[in-house]
Design a protein around this motif. Structure first.
Motif, PDB file in Angstrom:
ATOM      1  N   ILE A  64      72.401  19.181  64.644  1.00 48.60           N
ATOM      2  CA  ILE A  64      71.315  19.620  65.550  1.00 48.60           C
ATOM      3  C   ILE A  64      71.608  21.066  65.918  1.00 48.60           C
ATOM      4  O   ILE A  64      72.743  21.381  66.303  1.00 48.60           O
ATOM      5  CB  ILE A  64      71.272  18.761  66.830  1.00 48.60           C
ATOM      6  CG1 ILE A  64      71.141  17.276  66.464  1.00 48.60           C
ATOM      7  CG2 ILE A  64      70.134  19.198  67.744  1.00 48.60           C
ATOM      8  CD1 ILE A  64      71.131  16.345  67.668  1.00 48.60           C
ATOM      9  N   PHE A  65      70.620  21.943  65.785  1.00 49.83           N
ATOM     10  CA  PHE A  65      70.913  23.348  66.046  1.00 49.83           C
ATOM     11  C   PHE A  65      69.708  24.098  66.613  1.00 49.83           C
ATOM     12  O   PHE A  65      68.571  23.671  66.485  1.00 49.83           O
ATOM     13  CB  PHE A  65      71.466  24.045  64.800  1.00 49.83           C
ATOM     14  CG  PHE A  65      70.590  23.924  63.574  1.00 49.83           C
ATOM     15  CD1 PHE A  65      70.605  22.770  62.800  1.00 49.83           C
ATOM     16  CD2 PHE A  65      69.762  24.966  63.172  1.00 49.83           C
ATOM     17  CE1 PHE A  65      69.812  22.653  61.656  1.00 49.83           C
ATOM     18  CE2 PHE A  65      68.972  24.869  62.035  1.00 49.83           C
ATOM     19  CZ  PHE A  65      69.011  23.702  61.280  1.00 49.83           C
ATOM     20  N   ARG A  66      70.036  25.237  67.213  1.00 47.17           N
ATOM     21  CA  ARG A  66      69.035  26.105  67.853  1.00 47.17           C
ATOM     22  C   ARG A  66      68.432  27.033  66.820  1.00 47.17           C
ATOM     23  O   ARG A  66      69.142  27.571  65.966  1.00 47.17           O
ATOM     24  CB  ARG A  66      69.750  26.920  68.930  1.00 47.17           C
ATOM     25  CG  ARG A  66      68.877  27.885  69.676  1.00 47.17           C
ATOM     26  CD  ARG A  66      69.668  28.565  70.774  1.00 47.17           C
ATOM     27  NE  ARG A  66      70.654  29.499  70.247  1.00 47.17           N
ATOM     28  CZ  ARG A  66      71.612  30.052  70.964  1.00 47.17           C
ATOM     29  NH1 ARG A  66      71.752  29.755  72.235  1.00 47.17           N
ATOM     30  NH2 ARG A  66      72.446  30.899  70.425  1.00 47.17           N
ATOM     31  N   VAL A  67      67.099  27.244  66.920  1.00 43.19           N
ATOM     32  CA  VAL A  67      66.445  28.199  66.015  1.00 43.19           C
ATOM     33  C   VAL A  67      65.689  29.233  66.852  1.00 43.19           C
ATOM     34  O   VAL A  67      64.563  28.998  67.287  1.00 43.19           O
ATOM     35  CB  VAL A  67      65.468  27.482  65.046  1.00 43.19           C
ATOM     36  CG1 VAL A  67      64.912  28.476  64.028  1.00 43.19           C
ATOM     37  CG2 VAL A  67      66.135  26.318  64.334  1.00 43.19           C
ATOM     38  N   PRO A  68      66.298  30.384  67.098  1.00 44.75           N
ATOM     39  CA  PRO A  68      65.594  31.446  67.837  1.00 44.75           C
ATOM     40  C   PRO A  68      64.778  32.316  66.885  1.00 44.75           C
ATOM     41  O   PRO A  68      65.231  32.606  65.783  1.00 44.75           O
ATOM     42  CB  PRO A  68      66.743  32.257  68.435  1.00 44.75           C
ATOM     43  CG  PRO A  68      67.905  32.044  67.502  1.00 44.75           C
ATOM     44  CD  PRO A  68      67.672  30.762  66.737  1.00 44.75           C
ATOM     45  N   TRP A  69      63.579  32.710  67.290  1.00 44.51           N
ATOM     46  CA  TRP A  69      62.766  33.582  66.425  1.00 44.51           C
ATOM     47  C   TRP A  69      61.773  34.343  67.287  1.00 44.51           C
ATOM     48  O   TRP A  69      61.537  33.981  68.442  1.00 44.51           O
ATOM     49  CB  TRP A  69      62.039  32.761  65.350  1.00 44.51           C
ATOM     50  CG  TRP A  69      61.121  31.710  65.906  1.00 44.51           C
ATOM     51  CD1 TRP A  69      61.491  30.483  66.408  1.00 44.51           C
ATOM     52  CD2 TRP A  69      59.702  31.788  66.064  1.00 44.51           C
ATOM     53  NE1 TRP A  69      60.396  29.800  66.869  1.00 44.51           N
ATOM     54  CE2 TRP A  69      59.279  30.566  66.654  1.00 44.51           C
ATOM     55  CE3 TRP A  69      58.733  32.761  65.749  1.00 44.51           C
ATOM     56  CZ2 TRP A  69      57.941  30.311  66.948  1.00 44.51           C
ATOM     57  CZ3 TRP A  69      57.395  32.500  66.034  1.00 44.51           C
ATOM     58  CH2 TRP A  69      57.015  31.285  66.624  1.00 44.51           C
ATOM     59  N   GLN A  70      61.198  35.404  66.715  1.00 41.11           N
ATOM     60  CA  GLN A  70      60.251  36.235  67.462  1.00 41.11           C
ATOM     61  C   GLN A  70      58.860  36.135  66.880  1.00 41.11           C
ATOM     62  O   GLN A  70      58.701  36.157  65.650  1.00 41.11           O
ATOM     63  CB  GLN A  70      60.694  37.698  67.406  1.00 41.11           C
ATOM     64  CG  GLN A  70      61.700  38.036  68.495  1.00 41.11           C
ATOM     65  CD  GLN A  70      61.973  39.523  68.563  1.00 41.11           C
ATOM     66  OE1 GLN A  70      61.901  40.213  67.551  1.00 41.11           O
ATOM     67  NE2 GLN A  70      62.306  40.013  69.739  1.00 41.11           N
ATOM     68  N   ASP A  71      57.843  36.027  67.735  1.00 40.47           N
ATOM     69  CA  ASP A  71      56.467  36.014  67.230  1.00 40.47           C
ATOM     70  C   ASP A  71      55.983  37.444  66.974  1.00 40.47           C
ATOM     71  O   ASP A  71      56.734  38.417  67.170  1.00 40.47           O
ATOM     72  CB  ASP A  71      55.545  35.231  68.176  1.00 40.47           C
ATOM     73  CG  ASP A  71      55.337  35.896  69.527  1.00 40.47           C
ATOM     74  OD1 ASP A  71      55.583  37.116  69.641  1.00 40.47           O
ATOM     75  OD2 ASP A  71      54.940  35.193  70.481  1.00 40.47           O
ATOM     76  N   ASP A  72      54.728  37.568  66.537  1.00 40.86           N
ATOM     77  CA  ASP A  72      54.219  38.885  66.134  1.00 40.86           C
ATOM     78  C   ASP A  72      54.119  39.867  67.301  1.00 40.86           C
ATOM     79  O   ASP A  72      54.024  41.074  67.105  1.00 40.86           O
ATOM     80  CB  ASP A  72      52.836  38.732  65.459  1.00 40.86           C
ATOM     81  CG  ASP A  72      52.943  38.076  64.097  1.00 40.86           C
ATOM     82  OD1 ASP A  72      54.060  38.043  63.551  1.00 40.86           O
ATOM     83  OD2 ASP A  72      51.915  37.584  63.584  1.00 40.86           O
ATOM     84  N   LYS A  73      54.118  39.323  68.530  1.00 41.21           N
ATOM     85  CA  LYS A  73      54.042  40.220  69.701  1.00 41.21           C
ATOM     86  C   LYS A  73      55.421  40.610  70.201  1.00 41.21           C
ATOM     87  O   LYS A  73      55.556  41.289  71.216  1.00 41.21           O
ATOM     88  CB  LYS A  73      53.261  39.528  70.818  1.00 41.21           C
ATOM     89  CG  LYS A  73      51.809  39.254  70.473  1.00 41.21           C
ATOM     90  CD  LYS A  73      51.072  38.768  71.737  1.00 41.21           C
ATOM     91  CE  LYS A  73      49.798  38.058  71.361  1.00 41.21           C
ATOM     92  NZ  LYS A  73      49.886  36.596  71.465  1.00 41.21           N
ATOM     93  N   GLY A  74      56.448  40.099  69.549  1.00 39.80           N
ATOM     94  CA  GLY A  74      57.820  40.426  69.962  1.00 39.80           C
ATOM     95  C   GLY A  74      58.395  39.451  70.972  1.00 39.80           C
ATOM     96  O   GLY A  74      59.517  39.631  71.448  1.00 39.80           O
ATOM     97  N   GLU A  75      57.613  38.406  71.308  1.00 36.54           N
ATOM     98  CA  GLU A  75      58.132  37.416  72.262  1.00 36.54           C
ATOM     99  C   GLU A  75      59.101  36.465  71.561  1.00 36.54           C
ATOM    100  O   GLU A  75      58.865  36.044  70.424  1.00 36.54           O
ATOM    101  CB  GLU A  75      56.972  36.620  72.867  1.00 36.54           C
ATOM    102  CG  GLU A  75      57.409  35.793  74.058  1.00 36.54           C
ATOM    103  CD  GLU A  75      56.277  34.903  74.593  1.00 36.54           C
ATOM    104  OE1 GLU A  75      56.584  33.834  75.113  1.00 36.54           O
ATOM    105  OE2 GLU A  75      55.087  35.303  74.470  1.00 36.54           O
ATOM    106  N   THR A  76      60.172  36.104  72.259  1.00 37.59           N
ATOM    107  CA  THR A  76      61.191  35.231  71.669  1.00 37.59           C
ATOM    108  C   THR A  76      60.860  33.765  71.924  1.00 37.59           C
ATOM    109  O   THR A  76      60.392  33.404  73.011  1.00 37.59           O
ATOM    110  CB  THR A  76      62.567  35.566  72.288  1.00 37.59           C
ATOM    111  OG1 THR A  76      62.890  36.898  71.901  1.00 37.59           O
ATOM    112  CG2 THR A  76      63.658  34.617  71.792  1.00 37.59           C
ATOM    113  N   HIS A  77      61.081  32.933  70.915  1.00 40.55           N
ATOM    114  CA  HIS A  77      60.881  31.481  71.044  1.00 40.55           C
ATOM    115  C   HIS A  77      62.152  30.770  70.604  1.00 40.55           C
ATOM    116  O   HIS A  77      62.878  31.257  69.732  1.00 40.55           O
ATOM    117  CB  HIS A  77      59.727  31.006  70.147  1.00 40.55           C
ATOM    118  CG  HIS A  77      58.409  31.615  70.499  1.00 40.55           C
ATOM    119  ND1 HIS A  77      57.461  30.972  71.258  1.00 40.55           N
ATOM    120  CD2 HIS A  77      57.878  32.828  70.196  1.00 40.55           C
ATOM    121  CE1 HIS A  77      56.411  31.757  71.415  1.00 40.55           C
ATOM    122  NE2 HIS A  77      56.638  32.900  70.766  1.00 40.55           N
ATOM    123  N   ILE A  78      62.379  29.610  71.210  1.00 41.49           N
ATOM    124  CA  ILE A  78      63.546  28.807  70.837  1.00 41.49           C
ATOM    125  C   ILE A  78      63.057  27.431  70.397  1.00 41.49           C
ATOM    126  O   ILE A  78      62.404  26.733  71.174  1.00 41.49           O
ATOM    127  CB  ILE A  78      64.507  28.578  72.037  1.00 41.49           C
ATOM    128  CG1 ILE A  78      64.795  29.878  72.780  1.00 41.49           C
ATOM    129  CG2 ILE A  78      65.791  27.879  71.592  1.00 41.49           C
ATOM    130  CD1 ILE A  78      65.575  30.892  72.014  1.00 41.49           C
TER     131      ILE A  78
END
Ligand code: NDP
Length: 449
Positions: A64-78
């Motif tokens: 089980i692991f964390r996946v951080p990424w950024q949307d097109d507006k630069g906002e971070t999602h986890i």
């Protein structure tokens, strides 16, 4: 009547409940298999001696692991991602990745557990595993999906390998996602290891007929069930739930075999077209434009769209659930039987609730459970691995012929196993026992690992 577990199996099931709290779908999948295994333990005492059932219900490894990424507006999602490597007695772990907001550990474990038996039924050397994330690709740009896939693979790559664990697609993971995932794997490992992923594009190591395989396979399975009852698909009225990869190819093969498919759906509702669905229109709307199924009825005036409706209310002779788990409940099953349905084959995984299954069995209709009826997808994935290993590329015709042979063998195996264990015509018993025997014997042979 609810089926009971025998005295040996009930405590094992209670232990599964206790060790895996809150994982309702996993409990459901385990119980359905255990319900079939009583007579197997009588015939094969070595399975109890080696605690094979307890071991088969416990995944070999869960990541089980964390996946951080950024949307097109630069906002971070986890997001959270999972890979459950369930059983490798028969070969490397094999099973798809699902991207859907409903994904949690219990869903991944139910899918991984089912996959173990399904993969065994194919007769090919593949173990069982499954993975996914609660990421929702709907409405996301290609660039966002790519960034998410790259972030996920930056962790997952270390757990994969063509001899270790070979993922593929599932709900929300099609060729686009497989491409981004495989691309990042290649980058992280500095290896062009085609056999580490299946469902690839044809230009980069994919197999012909893989995209079609699950839907085509489910239709071959239903054809075989009907043949066993001296019937065929010609002229039969059919309904298919979903409008994704599996559903679209099931509709294609049903139509090719002379059936009339009059309804399909997505999670918003269903369309009915009594003249027979126009597959090209569905393909354009769902695959090219990535729009909703109601667009069909807006374009084609003779069709109707029922918001929130399910295809099980439409009278038919053959029904193929091809969308998601627990989409067909007891009430739906009762309605199908009352309306004259004679065969159900599951393109999706565990789409019918336990009550629905009981009603189908009691009514004596031909009912093909997912682990047998939708095994064509993973079987063709194993054929993709064979082509990758030999640096070969087979024709569509040859690959489809292999798929058809595999499905006919699975049908025969389930049919004959059901007869052997005193349940003729019961494909649930046949599939569970035939799959279990293969994995169980291998686990005994491999020792306590
Ligand atoms: P897709 O994501 O391509 O399609 C899923 C389809 O089901 C979409 O049309 C989706 O609609 C629809 N759907 C989801 N939930 C519901 C619902 N509650 N009611 C009606 N429709 C719904 O996935 P696949 O076609 O690949 O997979 C479908 C099923 O088949 C899954 O159970 C999967 O595990 C199983 N399967 C898939 C294999 C494969 O090779 N792809 C292999 C073996 C099994 P919407 O777009 O609105 O969400």
């Amino acid at each position: 009547m609810v089926r009971t577990l025998d005295d040996t199996l009930e405590p094992i099931f209670q232990d599964v409940l206790h060790r895996n709290p809150g994982e309702a779908e996993f409990h459901q999948a385990v119980r359905e298999v255990l319900e079939s295994l009583g007579p197997v333990l009588v015939k094969h005492p070595e399975f109890a001696e080696h605690k094979i059932i307890q071991r088969i219900c416990e995944p070999e490894r869960q990541i089980i692991f964390r996946v951080p990424w950024q949307d097109d507006k630069g906002e971070t999602h986890i997001n959270r991602a999972f890979r459950v490597q369930f059983n490798s007695a028969l070969g490397p772990y094999k099973g798809g990745m699902r991207f859907h907001p409903s994904v949690y550990l219990g869903i991944v474990k139910f899918l991984g557990f089912e996959q173990v038996f399904k993969n065994a039924l194919t007769g090919l050397p593949i173990g069982g595993g499954k993975g996914g994330s609660d990421f929702n690709p709907k409405g996301r740009s290609d660039a966002e999906v790519m960034r998410f896939c790259q972030s996920l693979m930056t962790e997952m790559y270390r757990h994969l390998g063509e001899y270790t664990d070979v993922p593929a697609g599932d709900i929300g993971v099609g060729q686009r996602e497989v491409g981004y995932l495989f691309g990042q794997y290649k980058r992280m490992t500095n290896r062009y290891e085609s056999g580490v992923f299946t469902g690839k594009g044809l230009d980069w190591g994919g197999s012909r007929a893989r995209k079609e395989a699950t839907g085509f396979g489910a239709v071959y399975f239903v054809r075989e069930m009907l043949r066993a009852r001296n019937m065929d698909l010609e002229g039969k009225t059919c309904v298919v739930s979903g409008a994704g990869d599996v559903a679209i190819h099931a509709i294609e093969k049903l139509q090719a075999l002379g059936a009339r498919v009059i309804a399909c759906s997505d999670s918003g509702g269903m369309i009915v077209d009594e003249h027979g669905l126009e597959l090209d229109r569905i393909r354009r709307i769902k695959e090219v434009e990535r729009r909703r199924i109601h667009v069909y009825a807006e374009e084609q005036s003779r069709a109707r769209y029922i918001k929130g409706g399910t295809v099980w209310t439409v009278p038919c002779e053959v029904a193929l659930p091809c969308a998601t788990q627990n989409e067909l409940n007891g009430e739906d099953a009762r309605r199908l039987v009352e309306n004259g349905c004679i065969a159900v084959a599951e393109g999706a995984n565990m789409p019918t609730t336990p009550e629905g299954i009981r009603l189908f069995r009691d009514a004596g209709i031909a009912y093909g459970p997912g682990k047998a009826a939708n095994a064509g997808g993973v079987a063709t994935s194993a054929l993709e691995m064979q082509q990758n290993a030999s640096r070969d590329s087979w024709t569509f015709q040859y690959t489809e012929q292999r798929l058809e042979e595999i499905i006919c063998n699975i049908h025969r195996n389930c049919h004959d196993t059901a007869v052997e264990f005193g349940a003729p015509g019961d494909y649930v018993t046949g599939a569970n026992i035939a799959g279990f025997l293969k994995v169980g014997h291998a686990m005994v042979a491999l020792g306590l690992i």
